[in-house]
Design a protein around this motif. Structure first.
Motif, PDB file in Angstrom:
ATOM      1  N   ASP A  42       0.816  -1.216   0.000  1.00 53.53           N
ATOM      2  CA  ASP A  42       0.000   0.000   0.000  1.00 53.53           C
ATOM      3  C   ASP A  42       0.849   1.265   0.000  1.00 53.53           C
ATOM      4  OD1 ASP A  42       0.921  -0.105   2.582  1.00 53.53           O
ATOM      5  OD2 ASP A  42      -1.039   0.040   3.549  1.00 53.53           O
ATOM      6  N   VAL A  43       2.175   1.105  -0.178  1.00 56.16           N
ATOM      7  CA  VAL A  43       3.076   2.251  -0.251  1.00 56.16           C
ATOM      8  C   VAL A  43       3.456   2.558  -1.692  1.00 56.16           C
ATOM      9  CG1 VAL A  43       5.354   3.145   0.406  1.00 56.16           C
ATOM     10  CG2 VAL A  43       3.977   1.885   2.075  1.00 56.16           C
ATOM     11  N   PRO A 112      -1.392  12.367   5.485  1.00 55.06           N
ATOM     12  CA  PRO A 112      -2.375  11.278   5.411  1.00 55.06           C
ATOM     13  C   PRO A 112      -3.825  11.751   5.307  1.00 55.06           C
ATOM     14  CG  PRO A 112      -0.673  10.755   7.013  1.00 55.06           C
ATOM     15  CD  PRO A 112      -0.422  12.165   6.584  1.00 55.06           C
ATOM     16  N   ARG A 133      -0.536   4.877   0.987  1.00 53.05           N
ATOM     17  CA  ARG A 133       0.563   5.310   1.863  1.00 53.05           C
ATOM     18  C   ARG A 133       1.736   5.910   1.093  1.00 53.05           C
ATOM     19  NH1 ARG A 133       2.652   0.669   5.302  1.00 53.05           N
ATOM     20  NH2 ARG A 133       3.946   2.356   6.126  1.00 53.05           N
ATOM     21  N   GLU A 136       3.729   8.832   2.468  1.00 54.98           N
ATOM     22  CA  GLU A 136       4.746   8.667   3.508  1.00 54.98           C
ATOM     23  C   GLU A 136       6.166   8.601   2.955  1.00 54.98           C
ATOM     24  OE1 GLU A 136       3.838   5.342   6.042  1.00 54.98           O
ATOM     25  OE2 GLU A 136       1.674   5.734   5.943  1.00 54.98           O
TER      26      GLU A 136
END
Length: 241
Positions: A42-43, A112, A133, A136
């Motif tokens: 999910d990054v 976020p 994500r 990040e």
């Protein structure tokens, strides 16, 4: 289109930037087995091998993705036994050679809480993959109009000493105002403050974006290919002695 040579004749960290990032500054985002690594799903969707030609690296990648699993890798046009190429796309890698970096007073740091808006803008403009994500990975900056996010740019791959500028996009109703230029310069300002150098990737067919980046002071370093490969479930290649 001119091509710049960095340390011509010897390997360079930007030859394999995802591996350099996943085993360096982005190691905390990595899932790794031996000579293969990937970002948490999910990054970012990227995978990397320590050496594209090493059987052990492909065996480790097979263990990482499992039978039938897919991997997004660079530089691969012919997959080894036990793998198939699902699709490929040609790209270019450009590096900063004369970019004027400067902060932008209207640019706001995104986090976020802004992800739903970011994903909506990305879905409408298609600058490349962006996941829940991805924010990040580094600094993401945006410009808003009446509170609505209309332009975006940020940091993605982070090999030591370098940071990739990515997700550069502008709402179609607000193009032609130089917003992408402003955000690229602003993101680059933060990168250079850390003593690092910006680079970026673009689809080889996206000639408008390439022209923009070259006008800003980026120079073509290399052409490359990005491929999605699938582990067919055949026996993984064994480590050679």
């Amino acid at each position: 289109m001119s091509v710049i040579a960095l340390d011509a004749g010897s390997p360079h960290i930007l030859d394999n930037p995802a591996w350099a990032a996943l085993t360096g500054p982005h190691a905390h985002f990595a899932e790794r087995i031996g000579h293969a690594a990937r970002y948490h799903p999910d990054v970012a969707p990227f995978h990397a091998l320590s050496d594209d030609n090493a059987p052990r690296a492909w065996a480790d990648l097979a263990a990482l993705v499992g039978p039938g699993g897919t991997a997004a890798v660079r530089g691969i046009t012919d997959a080894p036994e036990g793998w198939e190429v699902v699709r490929t796309g040609h790209g270019v890698q450009l590096v900063d050679t004369s970019l004027r970096a400067e902060p932008d007073p209207e640019a706001v740091r995104l986090g976020p809480d802004d992800v739903p808006e970011i994903l909506d803008l990305v879905a409408r403009t298609e600058p490349g993959p962006y996941l829940p994500r991805t924010v990040e990975l580094g600094t993401y900056l945006g410009i808003r109009h009446h509170g609505r996010l209309i332009a975006l740019a940020g940091e993605r791959l982070h090999p030591p000493g370098w940071t990739e500028i990515s997700a550069v996009c502008t709402d179609p109703d607000h193009r032609g105002r130089g917003l992408a230029t402003r955000l690229v310069r602003a993101v680059a300002a933060g990168i250079k403050e850390r003593g690092e150098r910006p680079f970026l990737h673009a689809a080889a067919t996206n000639t408008n974006a390439i022209r923009l980046y070259e006008s800003l002071g980026f120079t073509l370093r290399r052409r490359t290919v990005f491929s999605l490969v699938r582990h067919t479930g055949a026996a993984a290649l064994e480590e050679t002695a």
